[in-house]
Design a protein around this motif. Structure first.
Motif, PDB file in Angstrom:
ATOM      1  N   UNK A  65       0.696  -1.306  -0.124  1.00 51.09           N
ATOM      2  CA  UNK A  65      -0.135   0.072  -0.016  1.00 51.09           C
ATOM      3  C   UNK A  65       0.767   1.191   0.108  1.00 51.09           C
ATOM      4  N   UNK A  66       2.208   1.212   0.146  1.00 50.61           N
ATOM      5  CA  UNK A  66       2.710   2.416   0.285  1.00 50.61           C
ATOM      6  C   UNK A  66       3.001   3.158  -1.091  1.00 50.61           C
ATOM      7  N   UNK A  67       3.346   4.880  -0.946  1.00 47.97           N
ATOM      8  CA  UNK A  67       3.386   5.390  -2.165  1.00 47.97           C
ATOM      9  C   UNK A  67       4.921   5.168  -2.773  1.00 47.97           C
ATOM     10  N   UNK A  68       5.062   5.523  -3.897  1.00 40.23           N
ATOM     11  CA  UNK A  68       6.097   5.085  -4.827  1.00 40.23           C
ATOM     12  C   UNK A  68       6.842   6.243  -5.032  1.00 40.23           C
TER      13      UNK A  68
ATOM     14  N   UNK B 206     -18.616 -10.097   2.039  1.00 42.26           N
ATOM     15  CA  UNK B 206     -17.861 -11.027   1.112  1.00 42.26           C
ATOM     16  C   UNK B 206     -17.605 -10.272  -0.165  1.00 42.26           C
ATOM     17  N   UNK B 207     -17.550  -9.139  -0.427  1.00 40.12           N
ATOM     18  CA  UNK B 207     -17.089  -8.675  -1.704  1.00 40.12           C
ATOM     19  C   UNK B 207     -15.716  -8.479  -1.704  1.00 40.12           C
ATOM     20  N   UNK B 208     -15.041  -9.069  -2.666  1.00 39.60           N
ATOM     21  CA  UNK B 208     -13.609  -9.184  -2.620  1.00 39.60           C
ATOM     22  C   UNK B 208     -13.176  -7.793  -3.419  1.00 39.60           C
ATOM     23  N   UNK B 209     -12.186  -7.307  -2.928  1.00 40.80           N
ATOM     24  CA  UNK B 209     -11.492  -5.991  -3.572  1.00 40.80           C
ATOM     25  C   UNK B 209     -10.743  -6.570  -5.215  1.00 40.80           C
ATOM     26  N   UNK B 210     -11.115  -5.657  -5.913  1.00 38.10           N
ATOM     27  CA  UNK B 210     -10.302  -5.749  -7.238  1.00 38.10           C
ATOM     28  C   UNK B 210     -11.032  -6.805  -8.099  1.00 38.10           C
ATOM     29  N   UNK B 211     -11.553  -7.912  -7.365  1.00 34.96           N
ATOM     30  CA  UNK B 211     -12.182  -9.128  -8.266  1.00 34.96           C
ATOM     31  C   UNK B 211     -13.778  -8.743  -8.197  1.00 34.96           C
ATOM     32  N   UNK B 212     -14.425  -8.705  -7.392  1.00 38.09           N
ATOM     33  CA  UNK B 212     -15.984  -8.597  -7.436  1.00 38.09           C
ATOM     34  C   UNK B 212     -16.154  -6.922  -7.798  1.00 38.09           C
ATOM     35  N   UNK B 213     -15.482  -6.129  -7.433  1.00 38.36           N
ATOM     36  CA  UNK B 213     -15.445  -4.575  -7.793  1.00 38.36           C
ATOM     37  C   UNK B 213     -14.347  -4.141  -8.508  1.00 38.36           C
ATOM     38  N   UNK B 214     -14.189  -4.228  -9.565  1.00 41.80           N
ATOM     39  CA  UNK B 214     -12.695  -4.133 -10.295  1.00 41.80           C
ATOM     40  C   UNK B 214     -12.335  -2.556  -9.845  1.00 41.80           C
ATOM     41  N   UNK B 215     -11.209  -2.507  -9.656  1.00 40.35           N
ATOM     42  CA  UNK B 215     -10.476  -1.144  -9.465  1.00 40.35           C
ATOM     43  C   UNK B 215     -10.609  -0.439  -8.040  1.00 40.35           C
ATOM     44  N   UNK B 216     -11.550  -1.123  -7.159  1.00 42.31           N
ATOM     45  CA  UNK B 216     -11.987  -0.723  -5.746  1.00 42.31           C
ATOM     46  C   UNK B 216     -10.726  -1.472  -4.855  1.00 42.31           C
ATOM     47  N   UNK B 217     -10.326  -0.583  -4.039  1.00 38.55           N
ATOM     48  CA  UNK B 217      -9.316  -0.986  -2.888  1.00 38.55           C
ATOM     49  C   UNK B 217      -9.853  -0.337  -1.722  1.00 38.55           C
ATOM     50  N   UNK B 218      -9.955  -1.214  -0.709  1.00 36.19           N
ATOM     51  CA  UNK B 218     -10.680  -0.895   0.819  1.00 36.19           C
ATOM     52  C   UNK B 218      -9.516   0.219   1.342  1.00 36.19           C
ATOM     53  N   UNK B 219      -9.899   1.121   2.381  1.00 34.76           N
ATOM     54  CA  UNK B 219      -9.000   1.857   3.016  1.00 34.76           C
ATOM     55  C   UNK B 219      -8.523   0.797   4.101  1.00 34.76           C
ATOM     56  N   UNK B 220      -7.206   0.974   4.421  1.00 32.00           N
ATOM     57  CA  UNK B 220      -6.442   2.165   4.096  1.00 32.00           C
ATOM     58  C   UNK B 220      -5.563   1.955   2.725  1.00 32.00           C
ATOM     59  N   UNK B 221      -5.767   0.860   2.168  1.00 29.08           N
ATOM     60  CA  UNK B 221      -4.866   0.449   0.994  1.00 29.08           C
ATOM     61  C   UNK B 221      -4.930   1.704   0.082  1.00 29.08           C
ATOM     62  N   UNK B 222      -6.289   1.879  -0.214  1.00 30.35           N
ATOM     63  CA  UNK B 222      -6.621   2.773  -1.371  1.00 30.35           C
ATOM     64  C   UNK B 222      -5.981   4.395  -1.444  1.00 30.35           C
ATOM     65  N   UNK B 223      -5.692   4.750  -0.092  1.00 27.65           N
ATOM     66  CA  UNK B 223      -5.177   6.021   0.229  1.00 27.65           C
ATOM     67  C   UNK B 223      -3.741   6.151  -0.614  1.00 27.65           C
ATOM     68  N   UNK B 224      -3.081   5.308  -0.589  1.00 31.98           N
ATOM     69  CA  UNK B 224      -1.618   5.254  -1.076  1.00 31.98           C
ATOM     70  C   UNK B 224      -1.232   4.482  -2.195  1.00 31.98           C
TER      71      UNK B 224
END
Length: 325
Positions: free
Chosen positions: A105-108, A248-266
């Motif tokens: 999740x870290x910024x690059x 049971x909604x899976x990040x990236x698979x069930x809702x493509x491009x969605x990442x849950x917080x806190x990962x999505x922040x960075x």
């Protein structure tokens, strides 16, 4: 010049081949021969990249001067390419942001300050990082590694943006993540393809974070464009991350491009200063979305990989989430 595309019939490789032909190169593609023919005008060479004898046999007397490598998935493939193509004038390699140990999740930050994988794990990120080292050792300053992020555009077989376009086009109430302000950066395959050919022509070297500029859009902005280009009357039904995960909604698979917080922040915070310095284009996002939708109108939906399913929210799970709202 004689330009070899390792890949060349499937999504990014197809666009690379087209770009190289349009720039007047004598183009050959090297693939396993299972994903169709290359664009007209390119010679089709076939073989297994993991077989050290395959590439020399396929090339025969045809000697590549430039290479764009879109298909390397293993250390063996990198070693075999380095053994045969180490004297070319320019080699542009498609790596991935997954080559970095800290993403997500870290910024690059800048490419020269971030650490890539150095383990022996036979996984996507470590394999890409190992391939960079293997090829870079042989080719030196003639080797450019494009650490690509999310690639979109026509011929995309991964059905991430495609699923959203299909679902939104049907209209009605559509489950979306509540955090529609999540930042997203993408690169159009056609922009990346033409740029890779130019980088090989120029013999450019080094690593480049090859994606769109940070903050170029949000998930909500992208979904809004999907609604616009499909002419849909879709109504967003925002659902909080914890509720999605609890159902049971899976990040990236069930809702493509969605990442849950806190990962999505960075996860989308990538320094692309060098990409901009090297003039990696970033066409208007609406054009990428509209062109993808236009391509989808004349194309079949992709088949899922063996043992896997395509991305997308199962209808019964969507109905369950909508029933409570």
């Amino acid at each position: 010049m004689r330009l070899l595309v390792l890949g060349g019939t499937h999504f990014l490789g197809r666009h690379v081949t087209t770009a190289a032909l349009e720039r007047g190169h004598d183009v050959a593609t090297f693939t396993r021969g299972v994903s169709g023919a290359p664009p007209a005008g390119a010679r089709a060479l076939h073989g297994d990249r993991d077989d050290p004898a395959a590439l020399p046999a396929a090339l025969g007397g045809w000697r590549a001067e430039l290479v764009v490598d879109t298909s390397c998935q293993s250390r063996a493939a990198a070693r075999n390419a380095a053994a045969v193509l180490g004297d070319v004038a320019g080699y542009a390699f498609v790596s991935s942001l997954n080559a970095y140990r800290n993403w997500p999740p870290g910024p690059i930050g800048r490419e020269d300050g971030a650490q890539t994988w150095d383990t022996d794990d036979d996984e996507y990120g470590p394999n890409k990082a190992a391939a960079e080292r293997i090829l870079g050792t042989v080719l030196g300053e003639r080797f450019l590694t494009a650490r690509a992020g999310l690639i979109i555009g026509p011929y995309d077989p991964l059905y991430r943006l495609g699923w959203w376009l299909d679902r939104i086009s049907r209209g009605g109430r559509v489950v979306v993540p509540k955090g529609l302000d999540q930042q997203i950066a993408v690169v159009d395959a056609r922009d990346l393809a033409g740029w890779l050919v130019e980088m090989a022509e120029q013999g450019r070297g080094g690593a480049v974070n090859a994606t769109g500029p940070a903050g170029m859009t949000t998930l909500g902005g992208l979904l809004g464009l999907c609604r616009e280009v499909t002419g849909s009357d879709a109504e967003w039904v925002p659902v909080a991350d914890d509720e999605l995960q609890g159902a049971g909604v899976q990040e990236w698979q069930h809702l493509p491009l969605w990442l849950a917080a806190p990962t999505a922040a960075t996860a989308w915070d990538v320094d692309t200063t060098r990409a901009r310095e090297l003039a990696l284009p970033s066409r208007p996002l609406r054009d990428s979305v509209a062109d993808t939708w236009a391509w989808m109108q004349r194309s079949e939906r992709p088949a899922p990989p063996p043992g896997r399913s395509l991305p997308g929210l199962p209808a019964e799970l969507e109905a369950q989430l909508l029933a409570t709202r």
